[in-house]
Design a protein around this motif. Structure first.
Motif, PDB file in Angstrom:
ATOM      1  N   HIS A 181      39.894  37.704  39.203  1.00  0.00           N
ATOM      2  CA  HIS A 181      39.443  37.169  40.490  1.00  0.00           C
ATOM      3  C   HIS A 181      40.632  37.045  41.434  1.00  0.00           C
ATOM      4  N   ALA A 182      41.741  36.574  40.906  1.00  0.00           N
ATOM      5  CA  ALA A 182      42.971  36.439  41.683  1.00  0.00           C
ATOM      6  C   ALA A 182      44.141  36.346  40.713  1.00  0.00           C
ATOM      7  N   THR A 183      45.327  36.683  41.187  1.00  0.00           N
ATOM      8  CA  THR A 183      46.538  36.562  40.375  1.00  0.00           C
ATOM      9  C   THR A 183      47.659  35.976  41.218  1.00  0.00           C
ATOM     10  N   ILE A 184      48.503  35.205  40.564  1.00  0.00           N
ATOM     11  CA  ILE A 184      49.735  34.712  41.172  1.00  0.00           C
ATOM     12  C   ILE A 184      50.864  35.532  40.548  1.00  0.00           C
ATOM     13  N   VAL A 185      51.408  36.449  41.318  1.00  0.00           N
ATOM     14  CA  VAL A 185      52.371  37.429  40.820  1.00  0.00           C
ATOM     15  C   VAL A 185      53.786  36.970  41.132  1.00  0.00           C
ATOM     16  N   TRP A 232      55.110  30.764  32.176  1.00  0.00           N
ATOM     17  CA  TRP A 232      53.910  30.819  33.000  1.00  0.00           C
ATOM     18  C   TRP A 232      53.128  29.509  33.008  1.00  0.00           C
ATOM     19  N   GLN A 233      53.440  28.608  32.077  1.00  0.00           N
ATOM     20  CA  GLN A 233      52.677  27.363  31.970  1.00  0.00           C
ATOM     21  C   GLN A 233      52.755  26.493  33.227  1.00  0.00           C
ATOM     22  N   PRO A 234      53.944  26.273  33.820  1.00  0.00           N
ATOM     23  CA  PRO A 234      53.991  25.476  35.057  1.00  0.00           C
ATOM     24  C   PRO A 234      53.204  26.108  36.202  1.00  0.00           C
ATOM     25  N   VAL A 235      53.232  27.443  36.273  1.00  0.00           N
ATOM     26  CA  VAL A 235      52.472  28.130  37.320  1.00  0.00           C
ATOM     27  C   VAL A 235      50.973  27.906  37.108  1.00  0.00           C
ATOM     28  N   ALA A 236      50.530  28.016  35.855  1.00  0.00           N
ATOM     29  CA  ALA A 236      49.118  27.780  35.547  1.00  0.00           C
ATOM     30  C   ALA A 236      48.725  26.337  35.845  1.00  0.00           C
ATOM     31  N   ALA A 237      49.620  25.404  35.516  1.00  0.00           N
ATOM     32  CA  ALA A 237      49.326  23.993  35.779  1.00  0.00           C
ATOM     33  C   ALA A 237      49.187  23.731  37.272  1.00  0.00           C
ATOM     34  N   ALA A 238      50.059  24.364  38.071  1.00  0.00           N
ATOM     35  CA  ALA A 238      49.970  24.208  39.530  1.00  0.00           C
ATOM     36  C   ALA A 238      48.668  24.807  40.061  1.00  0.00           C
ATOM     37  N   ALA A 239      48.264  25.930  39.497  1.00  0.00           N
ATOM     38  CA  ALA A 239      47.026  26.565  39.945  1.00  0.00           C
ATOM     39  C   ALA A 239      45.810  25.723  39.586  1.00  0.00           C
ATOM     40  N   MET A 240      45.832  25.104  38.412  1.00  0.00           N
ATOM     41  CA  MET A 240      44.688  24.318  37.962  1.00  0.00           C
ATOM     42  C   MET A 240      44.480  23.055  38.795  1.00  0.00           C
ATOM     43  N   LYS A 241      45.469  22.663  39.588  1.00  0.00           N
ATOM     44  CA  LYS A 241      45.303  21.509  40.463  1.00  0.00           C
ATOM     45  C   LYS A 241      44.332  21.801  41.605  1.00  0.00           C
ATOM     46  N   ASP A 256      46.879  29.994  48.995  1.00  0.00           N
ATOM     47  CA  ASP A 256      47.322  28.594  49.063  1.00  0.00           C
ATOM     48  C   ASP A 256      48.203  28.237  47.865  1.00  0.00           C
ATOM     49  N   ILE A 257      47.804  28.701  46.681  1.00  0.00           N
ATOM     50  CA  ILE A 257      48.573  28.388  45.473  1.00  0.00           C
ATOM     51  C   ILE A 257      49.942  29.058  45.517  1.00  0.00           C
ATOM     52  N   ALA A 258      49.956  30.346  45.888  1.00  0.00           N
ATOM     53  CA  ALA A 258      51.232  31.066  45.965  1.00  0.00           C
ATOM     54  C   ALA A 258      52.147  30.462  47.025  1.00  0.00           C
ATOM     55  N   GLY A 259      51.557  30.045  48.152  1.00  0.00           N
ATOM     56  CA  GLY A 259      52.366  29.413  49.194  1.00  0.00           C
ATOM     57  C   GLY A 259      52.984  28.115  48.727  1.00  0.00           C
ATOM     58  N   GLY A 260      52.267  27.368  47.898  1.00  0.00           N
ATOM     59  CA  GLY A 260      52.812  26.118  47.388  1.00  0.00           C
ATOM     60  C   GLY A 260      53.891  26.302  46.340  1.00  0.00           C
ATOM     61  N   LEU A 261      53.919  27.477  45.702  1.00  0.00           N
ATOM     62  CA  LEU A 261      54.922  27.736  44.655  1.00  0.00           C
ATOM     63  C   LEU A 261      56.234  28.278  45.213  1.00  0.00           C
ATOM     64  N   GLY A 262      56.224  28.752  46.444  1.00  0.00           N
ATOM     65  CA  GLY A 262      57.465  29.223  47.050  1.00  0.00           C
ATOM     66  C   GLY A 262      57.515  30.731  47.217  1.00  0.00           C
ATOM     67  N   LYS A 315      53.728  35.637  44.975  1.00  0.00           N
ATOM     68  CA  LYS A 315      52.790  36.175  45.964  1.00  0.00           C
ATOM     69  C   LYS A 315      51.403  36.237  45.338  1.00  0.00           C
ATOM     70  N   ALA A 316      50.410  36.321  46.187  1.00  0.00           N
ATOM     71  CA  ALA A 316      49.021  36.280  45.730  1.00  0.00           C
ATOM     72  C   ALA A 316      48.388  37.665  45.802  1.00  0.00           C
ATOM     73  N   ASP A 317      47.494  37.917  44.875  1.00  0.00           N
ATOM     74  CA  ASP A 317      46.672  39.125  44.891  1.00  0.00           C
ATOM     75  C   ASP A 317      45.266  38.711  44.454  1.00  0.00           C
ATOM     76  N   ASP A 318      44.261  39.487  44.838  1.00  0.00           N
ATOM     77  CA  ASP A 318      42.887  39.119  44.474  1.00  0.00           C
ATOM     78  C   ASP A 318      42.031  40.364  44.391  1.00  0.00           C
ATOM     79  N   TRP A 319      40.786  40.172  43.957  1.00  0.00           N
ATOM     80  CA  TRP A 319      39.882  41.292  43.668  1.00  0.00           C
ATOM     81  C   TRP A 319      39.516  42.103  44.902  1.00  0.00           C
ATOM     82  N   THR A 320      39.616  41.543  46.093  1.00  0.00           N
ATOM     83  CA  THR A 320      39.230  42.285  47.294  1.00  0.00           C
ATOM     84  C   THR A 320      40.159  43.455  47.560  1.00  0.00           C
ATOM     85  N   HIS A 321      41.382  43.410  47.019  1.00  0.00           N
ATOM     86  CA  HIS A 321      42.317  44.508  47.222  1.00  0.00           C
ATOM     87  C   HIS A 321      41.979  45.701  46.341  1.00  0.00           C
TER      88      HIS A 321
END
Length: 414
Positions: A65-69, A77-86, A240-246, A250-256
Motif C-alpha cells: 500500500h505504501a513504503t517508507i524507503v 527498521w523497528q524504530p521506523v515501523a514504530a513511528a509509522a504505527m503511531k 506524512d510519516i516520511a516527512g516526520g522521519l527526516g 522518502k515515501a512511495d505508494d501503490w499509485t505509482h
C-alpha cells in the motif's frame, strides 16, 4: 379525496383502455424498453464493480500500500515501523526490500520483480500466504535462498517445488560498462496464485537473502512496508510519516505502480455507463412518440376540456403526468429487476455453466473463475434518477404541443 385535475385525468389516461391499440402498444414498448435499459445498467455496473473489487483485493493485497524507503539501507527498521504505527491510518509495518532482475531456466528467461519479505510477518500486509498452491511461505529461511514464485511463472518454466532456478540481477561495478550481472541460484519452495498478472511477474525471497544479494548486512532492509486502512489515503499517510522521519527517508505508494491500472478501470466504468445511458435515453425518448400519438388521439378531449375552462398549463400538465407515470413505472420495474439480477448474477452464471457443461470463465484463461458482482446503492440511485429525469424531459415537447391545440380547430377535424 381531492386530486388536481391534471393528475386525475393524466393517471386516468394512463390506465384507461385506448381506442387506438397501436398507441397502447407503443406506450407499453416504451415502458419495457426503459425497464430493460435500467436493468442492463444496474447489472453491468455491478459486474464492473465486482471486477474492480476483485482486482483491488488481489493486486493491492500483494503489492505494498505504501513504503517508507531509506535513502541508504536501513540498519534498524523497528524504530521506523514504530513511528509509522503511531499514525492511526496504519495497520501494520514490516521490513521490505525490492529489486528487479531476470529469471533463467534451461535457456528461457523472463523479467521478475523480487520482494524480500519476512515470512513470519508478511501475513500482516499481504494475502500471499492465503494463496499458496504448492509449498509453504514459511519455507523461506535466511541463508537458504528459497523463492516463492507465481503460478504463471511456474507454468511457463514447468517448475515445481524443489526445482532450481537462476536469478540474474544488475550490479553496479567499476567495469567499463558500469553494470555487471550477478547470478544467484534459487530453490523453489512455494508457488502462489492470486489470479492476477502478478502471478507471472512477482517472486518472494527472504529479506535477509535479499540483503546478502545487495551486499548489505543481514539485518539491513531497503524500506518498511505499510498497510493502511484507506487505500486512497496511502499517498498522504506515507508522505506524512516520511516527512516526520527526516530527509533520510522518502515515501512511495501503490499509485505509482498500479495507479494507471485503476484509473483505466475507473474510466472504463464511466464510458460504459455513458454508453448504457444512451440505451435508457432512447427508451425514455420513445415516450415522445407515445405522447404525440396520444395527443393526436385525444384532440377532441383536449378541445372539450379547453371549452369548459381548462387552461393550457393544465392541459400540458395532464400529458406530462401521463408520460412521467410511464417513465416512473418503467424505471421502478427495471430498478427492482436490476437489483435482483445483480445480486444473483454469479449464481445464474454458475447455473448456466452447470447446465451447459461449459466454463464461461475458465481459470486457465481469465484471472477470475466466476462472474463477480458488487451492487452499490449509489449506482442504483444514480441510474434510477437518470431514468426519472430523462422520462420527465421527454414529456415536455408533446405536452407543449397539446397545450397549443385550438379547441375550434380540434373539434372541426375530429
Amino acid at each position: 379525496m381531492f386530486r388536481p385535475l391534471s393528475i386525475f385525468i393524466g393517471t386516468r389516461y394512463t390506465r384507461a383502455k385506448r381506442r387506438n391499440r397501436f398507441v397502447s402498444f407503443i406506450s407499453m414498448t416504451s415502458m419495457i424498453g426503459l425497464a430493460l435499459g435500467v436493468l442492463a445498467m444496474i447489472v453491468v455496473l455491478s459486474v464492473m464493480n465486482g471486477f474492480q473489487r476483485e482486482m483491488s483485493s488481489r493486486i493491492l493485497g500483494m503489492v505494498p500500500h505504501a513504503t517508507i524507503v531509506g535513502v541508504k539501507p536501513i540498519d534498524d527498521w523497528q524504530p521506523v515501523a514504530a513511528a509509522a504505527m503511531k499514525n492511526p491510518e496504519v495497520t501494520a509495518a514490516v521490513p521490505f526490500t525490492e529489486m528487479e532482475g531476470m529469471l533463467s531456466y534451461k535457456g528461457s528467461m523472463q523479467p521478475i520483480q523480487i520482494s524480500g519479505v519476512d515470512p513470519v510477518q508478511e501475513g500482516k500486509v499481504s494475502i500471499v500466504a492465503q494463496h499458496i498452491v504448492q509449498g509453504r511461505l514459511d519455507a523461506l529461511k535466511p541463508g537458504e535462498f528459497g523463492v516463492v514464485i507465481g503460478e504463471i511463472t511456474a507454468r511457463r518454466f514447468r517448475l515445481n517445488v524443489g526445482d532450481k532456478i537462476t536469478l540474474i540481477v544488475p550490479e553496479v561495478s567499476t567495469a567499463p560498462g558500469g553494470i555487471t550481472p550477478r547470478m544467484q541460484r534459487l530453490n523453489v519452495v512455494g508457488v502462489f496464485k492470486v489470479g492476477a498478472e502478478l502471478d507471472g511477474s512477482m517472486g518472494l525471497i527472504h529479506v535477509a537473502d535479499a540483503a546478502t544479494m545487495q551486499h548489505w548486512q543481514p539485518n539491513q532492509v531497503q524500506s518498511v512496508r505499510l498497510a493502511v486502512k484507506d487505500l486512497y489515503a496511502a499517498p498522504k499517510v506515507s508522505a506524512d510519516i516520511a516527512g516526520g522521519l527526516g530527509a533520510d527517508f522518502k515515501a512511495d505508494d501503490w499509485t505509482h505502480t498500479q495507479g494507471s491500472l485503476f484509473s483505466a478501470m475507473k474510466m472504463e466504468k464511466t464510458m460504459i455507463g455513458l454508453l448504457l445511458l444512451m440505451i435508457v435515453a432512447v427508451a425514455a425518448f420513445n415516450i415522445i412518440a407515445t405522447l404525440i400519438m396520444v395527443v393526436n388521439d385525444k384532440g377532441a378531449d383536449i378541445a372539450i376540456l379547453r371549452t369548459i375552462g381548462a387552461t393550457p398549463r393544465q392541459i400540458m400538465a395532464i400529458f406530462m403526468v401521463q408520460g412521467t407515470v410511464i417513465g416512473i413505472v418503467g424505471t421502478i420495474i427495471g430498478g427492482v429487476l436490476g437489483v435482483i439480477a445483480a445480486l444473483n448474477v454469479s449464481e445464474l452464471v454458475g447455473w448456466v455453466e452447470r447446465v451447459t457443461g461449459q466454463h464461461i470463465f475458465s481459470s486457465d484463461v481469465y484471472f477470475v473463475s466466476n462472474l463477480p458482482s458488487e451492487l452499490q446503492g449509489g449506482d442504483v440511485l444514480l441510474i434510477c434518477s437518470a431514468g426519472f429525469i430523462l422520462s420527465f424531459l421527454a414529456t415536455v415537447y408533446p405536452a407543449w404541443r397539446a397545450a397549443k391545440i385550438e379547441p375550434a380547430h380540434a373539434l372541426r377535424y375530429s
